[in-house]
Design an enzyme around this catalytic site. Structure first.
Site, PDB file in Angstrom:
ATOM      1  N   TRP A  31      51.151  54.761  13.529  1.00  8.16           N
ATOM      2  CA  TRP A  31      52.309  54.429  12.700  1.00  8.16           C
ATOM      3  C   TRP A  31      53.419  53.861  13.587  1.00  8.16           C
ATOM      4  O   TRP A  31      53.467  54.151  14.780  1.00  8.16           O
ATOM      5  CB  TRP A  31      52.801  55.656  11.931  1.00  8.16           C
ATOM      6  CG  TRP A  31      53.311  56.811  12.773  1.00  8.16           C
ATOM      7  CD1 TRP A  31      52.598  57.908  13.167  1.00  8.16           C
ATOM      8  CD2 TRP A  31      54.632  56.970  13.304  1.00  8.16           C
ATOM      9  NE1 TRP A  31      53.388  58.750  13.916  1.00  8.16           N
ATOM     10  CE2 TRP A  31      54.653  58.201  14.016  1.00  8.16           C
ATOM     11  CE3 TRP A  31      55.801  56.218  13.263  1.00  8.16           C
ATOM     12  CZ2 TRP A  31      55.790  58.683  14.671  1.00  8.16           C
ATOM     13  CZ3 TRP A  31      56.947  56.691  13.911  1.00  8.16           C
ATOM     14  CH2 TRP A  31      56.920  57.907  14.608  1.00  8.16           C
ATOM     15  N   GLU A  74      64.882  63.692  21.535  1.00 10.70           N
ATOM     16  CA  GLU A  74      63.775  62.737  21.605  1.00 10.70           C
ATOM     17  C   GLU A  74      64.167  61.484  22.381  1.00 10.70           C
ATOM     18  O   GLU A  74      63.346  60.911  23.102  1.00 10.70           O
ATOM     19  CB  GLU A  74      63.331  62.346  20.193  1.00 10.70           C
ATOM     20  CG  GLU A  74      62.734  63.470  19.358  1.00 10.70           C
ATOM     21  CD  GLU A  74      61.295  63.787  19.739  1.00 10.70           C
ATOM     22  OE1 GLU A  74      60.748  63.134  20.650  1.00 10.70           O
ATOM     23  OE2 GLU A  74      60.712  64.704  19.121  1.00 10.70           O
ATOM     24  N   GLU A 112      55.544  59.162  22.045  1.00 10.68           N
ATOM     25  CA  GLU A 112      56.779  59.915  21.808  1.00 10.68           C
ATOM     26  C   GLU A 112      57.972  58.987  21.587  1.00 10.68           C
ATOM     27  O   GLU A 112      58.912  59.333  20.865  1.00 10.68           O
ATOM     28  CB  GLU A 112      57.058  60.839  22.997  1.00 10.68           C
ATOM     29  CG  GLU A 112      56.117  62.016  23.122  1.00 10.68           C
ATOM     30  CD  GLU A 112      56.550  63.193  22.266  1.00 10.68           C
ATOM     31  OE1 GLU A 112      57.755  63.323  21.995  1.00 10.68           O
ATOM     32  OE2 GLU A 112      55.662  63.978  21.858  1.00 10.68           O
ATOM     33  N   HIS A 115      59.395  58.449  18.136  1.00 13.88           N
ATOM     34  CA  HIS A 115      60.112  59.512  17.427  1.00 13.88           C
ATOM     35  C   HIS A 115      61.622  59.282  17.441  1.00 13.88           C
ATOM     36  O   HIS A 115      62.280  59.302  16.397  1.00 13.88           O
ATOM     37  CB  HIS A 115      59.802  60.872  18.054  1.00 13.88           C
ATOM     38  CG  HIS A 115      58.348  61.204  18.062  1.00 13.88           C
ATOM     39  ND1 HIS A 115      57.828  62.309  18.723  1.00 13.88           N
ATOM     40  CD2 HIS A 115      57.282  60.585  17.490  1.00 13.88           C
ATOM     41  CE1 HIS A 115      56.523  62.348  18.552  1.00 13.88           C
ATOM     42  NE2 HIS A 115      56.166  61.317  17.808  1.00 13.88           N
ATOM     43  N   GLU A 165      56.054  71.290  23.342  1.00 18.65           N
ATOM     44  CA  GLU A 165      55.425  70.574  22.236  1.00 18.65           C
ATOM     45  C   GLU A 165      55.316  71.482  21.010  1.00 18.65           C
ATOM     46  O   GLU A 165      55.499  71.030  19.872  1.00 18.65           O
ATOM     47  CB  GLU A 165      54.039  70.055  22.641  1.00 18.65           C
ATOM     48  CG  GLU A 165      54.053  68.947  23.673  1.00 18.65           C
ATOM     49  CD  GLU A 165      54.578  67.621  23.136  1.00 18.65           C
ATOM     50  OE1 GLU A 165      55.007  67.553  21.966  1.00 18.65           O
ATOM     51  OE2 GLU A 165      54.555  66.633  23.890  1.00 18.65           O
ATOM     52  N   THR A 168      58.896  71.629  19.491  1.00 20.07           N
ATOM     53  CA  THR A 168      59.295  70.445  18.732  1.00 20.07           C
ATOM     54  C   THR A 168      58.487  70.329  17.438  1.00 20.07           C
ATOM     55  O   THR A 168      59.009  69.860  16.416  1.00 20.07           O
ATOM     56  CB  THR A 168      59.153  69.165  19.572  1.00 20.07           C
ATOM     57  OG1 THR A 168      57.834  69.097  20.135  1.00 20.07           O
ATOM     58  CG2 THR A 168      60.169  69.129  20.691  1.00 20.07           C
ATOM     59  N   ASP A 197      52.610  64.475  15.139  1.00 21.74           N
ATOM     60  CA  ASP A 197      52.414  63.958  16.495  1.00 21.74           C
ATOM     61  C   ASP A 197      52.588  65.067  17.526  1.00 21.74           C
ATOM     62  O   ASP A 197      51.803  65.196  18.474  1.00 21.74           O
ATOM     63  CB  ASP A 197      53.430  62.851  16.790  1.00 21.74           C
ATOM     64  CG  ASP A 197      52.902  61.461  16.507  1.00 21.74           C
ATOM     65  OD1 ASP A 197      51.807  61.349  15.938  1.00 21.74           O
ATOM     66  OD2 ASP A 197      53.600  60.489  16.842  1.00 21.74           O
ATOM     67  N   GLU A 198      53.649  65.841  17.352  1.00 17.55           N
ATOM     68  CA  GLU A 198      53.935  66.921  18.312  1.00 17.55           C
ATOM     69  C   GLU A 198      52.791  67.936  18.335  1.00 17.55           C
ATOM     70  O   GLU A 198      52.416  68.454  19.396  1.00 17.55           O
ATOM     71  CB  GLU A 198      55.250  67.619  17.971  1.00 17.55           C
ATOM     72  CG  GLU A 198      56.470  66.706  17.860  1.00 17.55           C
ATOM     73  CD  GLU A 198      56.913  66.118  19.195  1.00 17.55           C
ATOM     74  OE1 GLU A 198      56.193  66.255  20.202  1.00 17.55           O
ATOM     75  OE2 GLU A 198      58.010  65.522  19.226  1.00 17.55           O
ATOM     76  N   HIS A 201      49.947  66.519  20.377  1.00 23.37           N
ATOM     77  CA  HIS A 201      50.256  66.601  21.807  1.00 23.37           C
ATOM     78  C   HIS A 201      50.188  68.045  22.307  1.00 23.37           C
ATOM     79  O   HIS A 201      49.757  68.300  23.434  1.00 23.37           O
ATOM     80  CB  HIS A 201      51.641  66.008  22.077  1.00 23.37           C
ATOM     81  CG  HIS A 201      51.722  64.546  21.774  1.00 23.37           C
ATOM     82  ND1 HIS A 201      52.906  63.886  21.527  1.00 23.37           N
ATOM     83  CD2 HIS A 201      50.741  63.595  21.666  1.00 23.37           C
ATOM     84  CE1 HIS A 201      52.658  62.610  21.299  1.00 23.37           C
ATOM     85  NE2 HIS A 201      51.354  62.409  21.373  1.00 23.37           N
TER      86      HIS A 201
END
Length: 332
Positions: A31, A74, A112, A115, A165, A168, A197-198, A201
């Protein structure tokens, strides 16, 4: 770090390629911030912008403080890439090294980076915040850096990133939940996408530490203890807007009161990692290693006592003026 420890990470290059790089997404399948925002090239741009601003109108000031604080954290991404490249055995020696560790660091940074971009653009378009004060805060924060007590140890660094991670993931997940409650469905989608996403990760970093516990349990356990005794310093702890020297503490107090990120979450993350890495059952430890094991396994209940005190303080926390929201006053 001793040469024999550096060799451990070099020996894991192939393992990292097969087990860690798989948690990265190809750019063409990823994305991008524009997927969630009004399209300035379209005829309907103005209508899309008005809709975004109308949805954001119901967001409370204290929630906006938390959202801005998360976004600023971020946006300080250059600091975090610099941090990862300090660690012996995993640093990017050339800036474009083909090693698995260097590839992970660069591609993790690239993922990252979206974000902060997305949250920054959303907040700009919302018209609800003072973007110049926010941009000053970002510049100050990147300039000040961070001091996490990680030295140049990849053991400390990878335990730290596993913790962060997870933190977040929780924070963005909570902002998604709250924005949904306030009626801003687009923002809920944005924060939820970032949280996903976090989480991905987090899976990668915790998998690395799991491997380190397998092949070097004593050093890894001592690093875990060391980090928890120092306390996990949040990456934006040197946050400053040119006015409030205690800005991070004030932002954290608002997040604690709203339930975006709390002392209870800190304890939950510790318990999660202890269980994730099966810390209680790890053997082959030295005397110091066993003491470290005992310490981290018993620490969460102590932290929960601090949570009670933090909640009590939040009831009598006073107020603070935040430049980010045009010098409005917010309960701490």
């Amino acid at each position: 770090m001793p040469p024999e420890k550096v060799e451990i990470f070099k020996s894991l290059e192939e393992w990292a390629e097969e087990n860690i790089l798989i948690h990265l997404k190809p750019v063409e399948n990823s994305w991008q911030p524009q997927d969630f925002l009004p399209d300035p090239s379209s005829e309907g741009f103005i209508d899309q912008l008005i809709e975004l601003q109308e949805q954001s109108r119901e967001l409370p000031d204290d929630y906006l403080v938390c959202l801005v604080g998360d976004m600023i954290t971020e946006e300080a991404l250059p600091t975090y890439q610099t941090m990862l490249n300090r660690f012996d055995g995993v640093r990017d020696e050339t800036g474009a090294s083909p090693t698995s560790w260097a590839t992970w660091t660069r591609m993790w940074t690239a993922e990252e980076n979206r974000h902060g971009d997305l949250l920054h653009k959303y907040l700009y378009l919302s018209g609800r915040v003072d973007m110049r004060q926010i941009e000053k805060t970002i510049q100050y924060l990147i300039g000040f850096g961070m001091c996490g007590g990680l030295e140049n140890s990849p053991y400390l660094g990878l335990v730290y990133t596993s913790f962060q991670e997870r933190a977040t993931f929780i924070s963005h997940g909570n902002t998604a939940r709250f924005s949904n409650g306030y009626g801003d469905m687009k923002l809920a989608q944005i924060c939820g996408t970032i949280a996903a996403d976090e989480k991905r990760h987090e899976i990668a970093y915790t998998k690395i530490v799991e491997k380190l516990f397998e092949i070097d349990p004593d050093t890894t356990m001592l690093a875990f203890e060391d980090l928890m005794r120092k306390k996990v310093i949040m990456p934006a702890h040197l946050m400053y807007d040119g006015q409030d020297v205690n800005l991070f503490d004030h932002f954290s107090s608002v997040a604690q009161r709203l339930g975006v990120y709390t002392a209870g979450d800190y304890a939950d993350i510790l318990e999660f990692l202890v269980e994730r890495w099966n810390v209680k059952k790890i053997g082959g430890l030295s005397g110091k290693g066993r003491k470290a094991q005992d310490y981290v396994c018993k620490l969460a209940p102590r932290i929960r006592k601090l949570e009670g005190r933090a909640q009590e303080r939040a009831k009598h926390g006073g107020t603070c003026i935040f430049s980010w929201i045009f010098k409005k006053e917010v309960l701490l």
